[in-house]
Design an enzyme around this catalytic site. Structure first.
Site, PDB file in Angstrom:
ATOM      1  N   ASN A  11       0.826  -1.209   0.000  1.00 33.91           N
ATOM      2  CA  ASN A  11       0.000   0.000   0.000  1.00 33.91           C
ATOM      3  C   ASN A  11       0.862   1.261   0.000  1.00 33.91           C
ATOM      4  O   ASN A  11       0.596   2.220  -0.736  1.00 33.91           O
ATOM      5  CB  ASN A  11      -0.896   0.027   1.242  1.00 33.91           C
ATOM      6  CG  ASN A  11      -2.033  -0.973   1.182  1.00 33.91           C
ATOM      7  OD1 ASN A  11      -2.315  -1.548   0.125  1.00 33.91           O
ATOM      8  ND2 ASN A  11      -2.695  -1.179   2.304  1.00 33.91           N
TER       9      ASN A  11
ATOM     10  N   ARG B  83      -5.759   1.991 -12.905  1.00 28.70           N
ATOM     11  CA  ARG B  83      -4.358   2.122 -12.529  1.00 28.70           C
ATOM     12  C   ARG B  83      -3.730   0.784 -12.158  1.00 28.70           C
ATOM     13  O   ARG B  83      -4.267   0.011 -11.382  1.00 28.70           O
ATOM     14  CB  ARG B  83      -4.221   3.097 -11.354  1.00 28.70           C
ATOM     15  CG  ARG B  83      -2.769   3.342 -10.948  1.00 28.70           C
ATOM     16  CD  ARG B  83      -2.677   4.435  -9.919  1.00 28.70           C
ATOM     17  NE  ARG B  83      -2.876   5.758 -10.502  1.00 28.70           N
ATOM     18  CZ  ARG B  83      -3.706   6.672 -10.008  1.00 28.70           C
ATOM     19  NH1 ARG B  83      -4.422   6.405  -8.953  1.00 28.70           N
ATOM     20  NH2 ARG B  83      -3.817   7.853 -10.583  1.00 28.70           N
TER      21      ARG B  83
ATOM     22  N   HIS C 238     -15.992   3.438 -14.169  1.00 24.24           N
ATOM     23  CA  HIS C 238     -15.802   2.659 -12.944  1.00 24.24           C
ATOM     24  C   HIS C 238     -17.072   1.905 -12.560  1.00 24.24           C
ATOM     25  O   HIS C 238     -17.066   1.104 -11.628  1.00 24.24           O
ATOM     26  CB  HIS C 238     -15.380   3.612 -11.817  1.00 24.24           C
ATOM     27  CG  HIS C 238     -14.847   2.943 -10.598  1.00 24.24           C
ATOM     28  ND1 HIS C 238     -15.508   2.954  -9.391  1.00 24.24           N
ATOM     29  CD2 HIS C 238     -13.707   2.248 -10.381  1.00 24.24           C
ATOM     30  CE1 HIS C 238     -14.816   2.307  -8.487  1.00 24.24           C
ATOM     31  NE2 HIS C 238     -13.712   1.862  -9.057  1.00 24.24           N
TER      32      HIS C 238
ATOM     33  N   TYR D 193     -12.529  -9.435  -0.998  1.00 25.33           N
ATOM     34  CA  TYR D 193     -13.202  -8.135  -0.932  1.00 25.33           C
ATOM     35  C   TYR D 193     -14.674  -8.361  -0.601  1.00 25.33           C
ATOM     36  O   TYR D 193     -15.316  -9.220  -1.203  1.00 25.33           O
ATOM     37  CB  TYR D 193     -13.139  -7.405  -2.285  1.00 25.33           C
ATOM     38  CG  TYR D 193     -11.809  -6.795  -2.659  1.00 25.33           C
ATOM     39  CD1 TYR D 193     -10.606  -7.331  -2.207  1.00 25.33           C
ATOM     40  CD2 TYR D 193     -11.743  -5.694  -3.493  1.00 25.33           C
ATOM     41  CE1 TYR D 193      -9.398  -6.770  -2.576  1.00 25.33           C
ATOM     42  CE2 TYR D 193     -10.539  -5.131  -3.872  1.00 25.33           C
ATOM     43  CZ  TYR D 193      -9.364  -5.679  -3.407  1.00 25.33           C
ATOM     44  OH  TYR D 193      -8.162  -5.131  -3.771  1.00 25.33           O
TER      45      TYR D 193
ATOM     46  N   HIS E  44     -15.331  -3.327   0.955  1.00 27.48           N
ATOM     47  CA  HIS E  44     -15.290  -2.652  -0.339  1.00 27.48           C
ATOM     48  C   HIS E  44     -16.666  -2.207  -0.828  1.00 27.48           C
ATOM     49  O   HIS E  44     -16.768  -1.400  -1.751  1.00 27.48           O
ATOM     50  CB  HIS E  44     -14.642  -3.581  -1.370  1.00 27.48           C
ATOM     51  CG  HIS E  44     -14.207  -2.920  -2.637  1.00 27.48           C
ATOM     52  ND1 HIS E  44     -14.864  -3.091  -3.833  1.00 27.48           N
ATOM     53  CD2 HIS E  44     -13.189  -2.068  -2.896  1.00 27.48           C
ATOM     54  CE1 HIS E  44     -14.264  -2.389  -4.780  1.00 27.48           C
ATOM     55  NE2 HIS E  44     -13.241  -1.757  -4.241  1.00 27.48           N
TER      56      HIS E  44
END
Length: 724
Positions: free
Chosen positions: A66, A420, A450, A483, A607
């Site tokens: 991270n 990304r 997205h 997630y 998430h």
């Protein structure tokens, strides 16, 4: 604190701030510092004794990964702004230069804590018969073993490099890890400086034969230092150090690119060569080596981090051993929803009976794959449309779309090239889809797509029925195992029409004038959220119960936060579950005394994005308005991305979201942190006669309501039943 306490207890005493801070930039927390605070919470799990040992090693690795991404994107961007003389303040009033100073201080503390945590973990691993060795601890049999491994698996891919006028300092790519060597020739004492890049293609930790039941590992750099005589015959080591480079990894793409795919391929090559934003270097490195590294990489002292310990902690995930399941979380197999089983796995039959919401990873993501795979083979299916933001390299989603196209169905895939660090993978997938005959669309240049939407158009009798999937997470079967996300399946006509309009918008720039159950960004979602927050405030002013519950990864959009502050001042009770970045400053008199914020960090990565409005009835309530979304409340999501906010109207699905998912998140104490007005997070602690409650365990043990489970509000500790 149980959920009942959360509902009935008064909010904690609020603090008073000076007017200039309460009404000025001080009402917001800084985005970057809030992110670092989140990564401290991740790192804290590596020291949590309730977490299995190797899972703690994994948390340490995650915190390092991270931080690397944070530096190569966020810090790189701030540094560029500061160098250009940009003094525009962030929402909290700090300029890029001021932020960099504070980031540097916090990040250094974080990295120091990482090394301290590693030392503690290595001691515990030793007690559990897992050792990470140095070359000085190798036995004669070990030396013989590593000779064979070195010559067969390592030596062929190494490129030792001298540094002298004939051999200039080589390019070190992003995330490149190298040994720098100060050598001396034995016959004449002549010195030589050299670099030994450590290939990323080789495992960082070499496993050695067990001794007395202990599994032993040697870091690759220790192996290389042991084998210097084979790499530089006739030389001996006078000094050495390790270093690792992080470079600016943000992509710049020309707005008027004629071929977007080719432009991204070029930009990806530039990413490897971006300017260095951080150099990690062994502490006490020989001065001559340190000087040449610093000079050649053109870094300042502020960009150098000296590490007294292991460099490249992200590689520690290699030590989460399959052979030591006893030191990991107990195994968990995601459920197949009972409703799907009732229809022998027929997704269309299960969805046509009633809307269905699956809660991943507790309900298996295989149902999403099955939805598309079944569509690919169903002769009655005529068309499939699909967004792809992130997916796996060997994606069963992409395979299903390719099969559908090859079977003659109309397949449209909206592939986001700007996801990304997944750009290269998405380029590969888009070309695979095109070869199969699918129509591939790349969406907008200025906006990322997205949204998570899939539609299947099926001929049933004399009409066409649209089956729609709206998700809060990516179509990625690997991350879906860890997630927590929501998958909403419906054949509701209005939701199908809305989805089709979104696809038309992305593929043909046809901005929808009206949507029935949907709001999208960048055109309308932000305004819709502010409107909904304002409507809840109006209920409070009219004397009706007024509450907002929201759950997401990040909240930093100033206008939305100000709307929450206004609602708080007008009497709305607001409970936020924010995993990561949070700009909201709770518990301030005259600003946010009716706002509470918590963060859940545990076995699974939270998430899902959810927002619930009491709608004049409080929460939980059957008449609440409930939404799921692909968007966090950030400027990029609300103004620079295509996102969805889906209103849920099915009663069972609403109950599942409010009285099961949100209730359990608010009830959680086992893995929760509560945000204080000063920006610090305090971990929930066990109380007498009140054991810690884990929402993750609750979801693992209880099927979702719309999948035919029964556990809900009454099963969460001390939770009051839903209001009418």
């Amino acid at each position: 604190m149980t959920y009942a306490n959360f509902l009935t207890d008064p909010f904690p005493p609020a603090i008073t701030l000076p007017d200039e801070e309460r009404m000025g930039p001080g009402r917001f927390f800084n985005r970057e510092l809030s992110w670092l605070a989140f990564n401290f919470r991740v790192l804290e799990e590596a020291a949590n004794p309730r977490v299995p040992l190797l899972e703690r090693v994994r948390f340490l690795s995650i915190s390092a990964t991270n931080l690397d991404e944070f530096y190569s994107v966020r810090v790189a961007g701030l540094r560029e702004l500061a160098r250009e003389g940009n003094h525009t303040p962030a929402a909290d009033g700090r300029t890029p230069e001021e932020q960099l100073v504070l980031i540097n201080a916090d990040a250094r503390k974080l990295m120091e804590t990482q090394q301290t945590t590693l030392d503690a973990l290595l001691r515990e691993m030793h007690d559990e018969k897992i050792d990470v060795l140095t070359r000085d601890q190798l036995t004669k049999s070990d030396l013989a073993r590593i000779d064979a491994v070195f010559m067969s698996h390592v030596f062929p891919v190494l490129s030792p490099l001298a540094i002298d006028p004939a051999h200039p300092f080589p390019f070190i790519p992003n995330e490149g890890f190298s040994l720098a060597l100060q050598l001396e020739r034995s016959r004449d004492k002549r010195g030589l400086q050299a670099l030994l890049p450590i290939p990323a293609q080789i495992d960082r930790f070499l496993q050695l034969p067990e001794v007395d039941g202990t599994q032993r590992f040697l870091p690759l750099e220790e192996l290389l230092l042991q084998k210097i005589p084979d790499l530089f015959p006739g030389y001996r080591v006078k000094g050495h150090c390790a270093f690792r480079v992080l470079r600016d990894s943000d992509l710049e793409v020309e707005d008027e690119a004629e071929d977007l795919v080719r432009e991204f391929e070029v930009a990806l090559k530039r990413r490897r060569r971006g300017e260095v934003v951080r150099l990690k270097l062994s502490a006490n490195a020989p001065k001559s080596l340190r000087d040449v590294i610093v000079q050649e990489l053109r870094v300042t002292e502020e960009e150098i981090i000296e590490i007294d310990g292991l460099i490249g902690l992200s590689d520690l995930n290699e030590l989460v051993l399959d052979t030591r399941r006893d030191l990991q979380w107990p195994s968990f197999t995601p459920r197949v929803p009972e409703r799907v089983q009732d229809f022998d796995g027929d997704m269309f039959a299960a969805i046509s009976q009633k809307d269905m919401l699956l809660h991943h990873p507790y309900e298996t993501f295989d149902m999403v794959i099955r939805f598309l795979a079944q569509a690919a083979r169903d002769p009655n299916v005529v068309a499939i449309k699909q967004t792809l933001y992130r997916t796996s390299n060997e994606s069963p989603i992409v395979d299903a779309l390719c099969e559908a196209a090859e079977n003659g169905k109309s397949v449209t895939a909206l592939v986001e090239l700007k996801a990304r660090f997944d750009e290269a993978a998405n380029i590969r997938q888009s070309r695979k889809l095109e070869r199969s005959g699918a129509h591939v669309v790349y969406g907008f240049i200025n906006y990322k797509t997205h949204a998570k939407i899939s539609t299947v158009v099926r001929r049933e009798g004399d009409k066409l029925v649209t089956y729609t999937h709206y998700g809060t997470g990516n179509y990625h079967p690997i991350t879906a195992r860890i997630y927590t996300d929501l998958s909403f399946f419906t054949c509701d006509d209005a939701l199908g029409r809305d989805a089709t309009k979104v696809f038309n918008y992305i593929g043909g720039y046809a901005e929808p004038e009206t949507l029935e159950n949907l709001a999208i960004s960048p055109t309308m979602m932000k305004a819709r959220l502010i409107e909904l927050i304002g409507a809840e405030a109006a209920h409070a002013e009219a004397g009706r119960p007024a509450e907002i519950w929201a759950k997401m990864n990040a909240i930093i959009e100033p206008d939305v936060i100000d709307a929450l502050y206004d609602a708080s001042n007008r009497g709305v009770k607001i409970n936020l579950v924010v995993r990561g970045i949070c700009g909201v400053r709770p518990g301030v008199v005259g600003l946010s005394e009716n706002i509470r914020v918590k963060s859940v960090v545990g076995r699974f990565l939270e998430h899902s994005r959810i927002v619930c409005f009491g709608n004049g009835h409080g929460l939980p309530a059957k008449k609440a308005r409930v939404f799921i979304s692909s968007a966090d409340w950030m400027g990029r999501n609300l103004t620079r991305r295509v996102e969805t906010l889906v209103e849920i109207k099915n009663a069972t699905v609403k109950a599942q979201i409010v009285s099961q998912i949100m209730a359990a998140n608010l009830a959680d104490t086992a893995q929760s942190w509560v945000l204080s007005p000063d920006g610090s997070f305090q971990r929930e602690t066990e109380r007498p006669d009140e054991p810690l409650f884990s929402c993750h365990r609750f979801f693992m043990e209880n099927p979702s309501l719309s999948g035919r489970g029964s556990a809900g509000a009454s099963d969460v500790p001390e939770l009051t039943h839903s209001r009418d």
